[in-house]
Design an enzyme around this catalytic site. Structure first.
Site, PDB file in Angstrom:
ATOM      1  N   GLY A  31      -6.913 141.166  70.470  1.00  0.00           N
ATOM      2  CA  GLY A  31      -8.069 141.700  71.183  1.00  0.00           C
ATOM      3  C   GLY A  31      -8.047 143.205  71.298  1.00  0.00           C
ATOM      4  N   GLY A  36     -10.397 149.026  62.954  1.00  0.00           N
ATOM      5  CA  GLY A  36      -9.353 148.437  62.104  1.00  0.00           C
ATOM      6  C   GLY A  36      -9.477 146.915  62.081  1.00  0.00           C
ATOM      7  N   HIS A  37      -9.673 146.311  63.264  1.00  0.00           N
ATOM      8  CA  HIS A  37      -9.848 144.854  63.316  1.00  0.00           C
ATOM      9  C   HIS A  37     -11.142 144.447  62.599  1.00  0.00           C
ATOM     10  CE1 HIS A  37      -7.480 145.563  67.138  1.00  0.00           C
ATOM     11  NE2 HIS A  37      -6.751 144.651  66.554  1.00  0.00           N
TER      12      HIS A  37
END
Ligand code: PAF
Length: 282
Positions: A31, A36-37
């Protein structure tokens, strides 16, 4: 986007997709999502019919003095970002769902050799926690592929090795580091930095780039790394390690061409990591 917390719901939903012949791409996260995620989600979106993201702050990969309690939990904002990124399903289980007997689950997955040294050296047990939870997530989601960021270079190597050793039917996709304009690798922990520290933080990447240029130009390894360490200390970092390894994380020898510089350093409240690939001259 469907949001599920329970294992039986996840299994039923994914079984339906599988029966319909759809491929599944997994993006495991803790989370506090950033670009980037979202690059991992975009890559999974390109490669699979159904994209599943997981959000789980995994207690077994944090050491006793680490930032488990402080780790930012931003579920609602994360959910919104995943919707915008085109994710199909978010699995965000409670801690007691993945570890019903508490954090002391008996079964551990360990990849000792790849986990040695670097982050594994300064964070004992960290990669056992990562390998265990990632194996759990692979069992729960049974994805065709899973995307991981190359910023966590050693983590990616640990996961590739565990998939190979255990013959798990999942393709591991490494996704290049996403950086801010000044070169700092995006990380959930960057949020711990003050404005002043945030300015300094980009020196980690600048130092790695200088070292890469020197090493590619034929500079001797040890003095170059010593210069790098001194440079980081001058900037205000407390370096944890700065190492040159072969691309597969074995020690560098005379035959090594594809190599990687890896660094971890404390800057105020944040432990930052980064890496840079390079080619050593013949
Ligand atoms: O990279 C991370 O965010 C975590 O280590 C992972 C892979 C989600 C396992 O908890």
């Amino acid at each position: 986007m469907q949001c599920l917390q329970e294992i039986h719901e996840l299994r039923e939903t994914l079984a339906g997709h599988r029966r319909a012949g759809r491929t599944i791409g997994l993006v495991p996260t803790m989370g506090n999502l950033h670009e980037g995620h979202l690059a991992l989600v975009a890559e999974a979106r390109r490669r699979a019919d159904i994209v599943v993201a997981t959000i789980f702050v995994n207690p077994t990969q944090f050491g006793p003095d680490e930032d488990l309690d402080a780790y930012p939990r931003t579920l609602e904002a994360d959910r919104q970002k995943l919707v915008e990124a085109g994710c199909d399903l978010l699995f965000a289980p409670a801690e007691s769902t993945l570890y019903p007997r508490g954090g002391s689950a008996q079964t551990r997955v360990s990849v000792p050799e790849v986990s040695e040294g670097l982050c594994g050296g300064s964070r004992p047990g960290h990669f056992d926690g990562v390998a265990t939870v990632v194996t759990m997530l692979f069992n729960l989601v049974q994805p065709d592929l899973a995307c991981f960021g190359e910023k966590d270079y050693q983590q990616l190597a640990v996961i590739r090795r565990l998939v190979d050793d255990l013959h798990l039917p999942v393709e591991i996709v490494g996704v290049p580091i996403v950086r801010d304009r000044d070169g700092l690798a995006l990380s959930s922990r960057n949020g711990y930095l003050s404005t002043e520290q945030r300015r300094t933080a980009a020196d980690l990447q600048r130092t790695l780039r200088e070292l890469r240029d020197a090493l590619e130009g034929g500079a001797a390894i040890e003095p170059t790394l010593a210069t790098g360490l001194a440079r980081l200390r001058e900037s205000g970092f407390e370096p944890d390690y700065l190492e040159l390894r072969a691309a597969d994380l074995r020690p560098v020898d005379a035959s090594t061409r594809d190599a990687v510089l890896l660094a971890a350093a404390q800057l105020g409240p944040a432990r930052l990591i980064d890496n840079l690939s390079l080619t050593l001259p013949r």
